[in-house]
Design a protein around this motif. Structure first.
Motif, PDB file in Angstrom:
ATOM      1  N   GLU A 114       7.261   8.159 -52.663  1.00  0.00           N
ATOM      2  CA  GLU A 114       8.454   8.288 -53.574  1.00  0.00           C
ATOM      3  C   GLU A 114       8.658   8.642 -54.809  1.00  0.00           C
ATOM      4  O   GLU A 114       9.216   9.753 -55.387  1.00  0.00           O
ATOM      5  N   VAL A 115       7.429   8.028 -55.799  1.00  0.00           N
ATOM      6  CA  VAL A 115       7.459   8.650 -57.057  1.00  0.00           C
ATOM      7  C   VAL A 115       6.902   9.686 -57.269  1.00  0.00           C
ATOM      8  O   VAL A 115       7.632  10.733 -58.041  1.00  0.00           O
ATOM      9  N   GLY A 116       5.952  10.447 -56.403  1.00  0.00           N
ATOM     10  CA  GLY A 116       5.833  11.539 -56.349  1.00  0.00           C
ATOM     11  C   GLY A 116       6.658  12.574 -56.024  1.00  0.00           C
ATOM     12  O   GLY A 116       6.867  13.848 -56.594  1.00  0.00           O
ATOM     13  N   GLU A 117       7.395  12.287 -55.128  1.00  0.00           N
ATOM     14  CA  GLU A 117       8.665  13.124 -54.654  1.00  0.00           C
ATOM     15  C   GLU A 117       9.619  13.376 -55.830  1.00  0.00           C
ATOM     16  O   GLU A 117      10.077  14.220 -56.078  1.00  0.00           O
ATOM     17  N   LEU A 118      10.100  12.035 -56.546  1.00  0.00           N
ATOM     18  CA  LEU A 118      10.811  12.305 -57.755  1.00  0.00           C
ATOM     19  C   LEU A 118      10.116  13.217 -58.723  1.00  0.00           C
ATOM     20  O   LEU A 118      11.041  13.834 -59.516  1.00  0.00           O
ATOM     21  N   GLU A 119       8.986  12.939 -58.993  1.00  0.00           N
ATOM     22  CA  GLU A 119       8.252  13.701 -60.137  1.00  0.00           C
ATOM     23  C   GLU A 119       8.442  15.267 -59.824  1.00  0.00           C
ATOM     24  O   GLU A 119       8.534  15.877 -60.560  1.00  0.00           O
ATOM     25  N   ARG A 120       8.177  15.478 -58.423  1.00  0.00           N
ATOM     26  CA  ARG A 120       8.246  17.025 -58.230  1.00  0.00           C
ATOM     27  C   ARG A 120       9.585  17.465 -58.430  1.00  0.00           C
ATOM     28  O   ARG A 120      10.039  18.680 -58.861  1.00  0.00           O
TER      29      ARG A 120
END
Length: 348
Positions: free
Chosen positions: A20-26
């Motif tokens: 989820e963190v990676g998705e938000l960063e993207r």
């Protein structure tokens, strides 16, 4: 510490949600509009705050749950902005260019509270991130929020994160898929947050209790996993109640959590007005059965309140799904939150 009840802001306090963190960063890199969706207590606020702090970006976080009930005025939104801008040193420089803004030792104060000043303040967030948490509350604002976001999207270099637990309601008032709506056709990035699977939920509890220096009985852990169904907010509540408040009865912890869930439900049902008895009966019908077909809900409601037109019942069921209280599956409707189901049966 995993069992701290407030939203997490640091990676080390935030249980493994790397996807989820990676998705938000993207999303922050790729789009000016990011939606973070998921039911209550799935960790959306912690995800947003942790990611923004890790990225080191300036942001304004507006918790829309703090807005008063009823129709919202521009002044109500300014009061929320004053809280969100408190302690932001970069806003002192911006305030000098906006008429009617005071920045003092006690924070920000807006002497002029009109729509044009609101637009000026939001324009001043150039290069920063605006977070609207539980944004569905802004559907009661007298001005169209989607028009304002569309203006920022087109003319201001500001990224907007819109978060909401009433996912259907949020989509409905943003009108992202309505060809006549201001935001239609503008690319956006969505991050969906869900419950933990059983293995990750168990890991969360085990690590959290290790941090607290407490070791509950294994059968209590299993009961909690069965009861709270991977909802990280309720797992946190359980761990906090057991480790720090000294509560040892799972029934006692569940009752306390249910009172909190019922309070939130009562607040949300305020908007239903005279339809509240029917909404309450629908929720009881589903909660008492676990899973209820449309026809079972209708029989239950009519046995207690008299005839309900088919289209009215369908409309109310859709509203409850959009508000995140019910889920619709192949075999019928169920209460989306296990603690809320208990609250409905006991208090509604």
């Amino acid at each position: 510490m995993y069992f701290d009840p407030e939203p997490k802001r640091r990676r080390e306090d935030f249980f493994d949600m790397e996807r989820e963190v990676g998705e938000l960063e993207r999303g922050l890199r790729a789009s000016k509009l990011i939606l973070v969706s998921g039911l209550r207590r799935y960790g959306k606020t912690s995800l947003i705050l942790t990611t923004l702090n890790e990225e080191g970006v300036d942001y304004v976080f507006l918790d829309c749950r703090l807005l008063p009930s009823g129709m919202l005025s521009v002044s109500d939104v300014f009061s929320l902005l004053e809280r969100g801008l408190r302690g932001k040193p970069w806003f002192r420089r911006l305030a000098e260019s906006i008429e009617g803004v005071e920045v003092g030792a006690l924070g920000v104060r807006f002497r002029r509270r009109d729509y044009n000043t609101l637009v000026r303040v939001l324009e001043g967030l150039e290069g920063r991130v605006l977070v609207l948490d539980e944004a569905q509350e802004l559907r009661r604002f007298r001005y169209r929020l989607d028009s304002l976001i569309a203006y920022l999207y087109d003319h201001v270099d500001v990224k907007v994160i819109v978060s909401g637990s009433q996912v259907g309601v949020m989509y409905r008032f943003l009108r992202l898929h309505d060809p006549e709506a201001p935001l239609y056709g503008r690319p956006f990035h969505e991050v969906r947050v869900g419950p933990l699977d059983r293995d990750r939920a168990r890991e969360f509890l085990e690590l959290g209790f290790q941090q607290e220096g407490v070791k509950p009985p294994e059968d209590l852990i299993e009961e909690a996993l069965n009861l709270f169904d991977g909802v990280i907010g309720w797992l946190t509540y359980f761990g906090y109640s057991y480790a720090r408040l000294g509560l040892r009865s799972l029934d006692e912890i569940l009752d306390a959590a249910a009172r909190l869930a019922y309070s939130e439900l009562s607040h949300a049902l305020q908007v239903t007005g005279v339809g509240r008895p029917r909404y309450a009966a629908i929720l009881r019908a589903v909660a008492e059965r676990g899973t209820a077909a449309w026809s079972e809900v209708r029989r239950y409601v009519e046995a207690r309140l008299g005839r309900i037109p088919r289209n009215t019942l369908s409309y109310m069921l859709k509203n409850l799904v959009d508000m995140g209280f019910l889920e619709k599956g192949p075999s019928g409707y169920r209460v989306a939150d296990p603690v809320l189901a208990h609250a409905i049966k006991k208090y509604l």
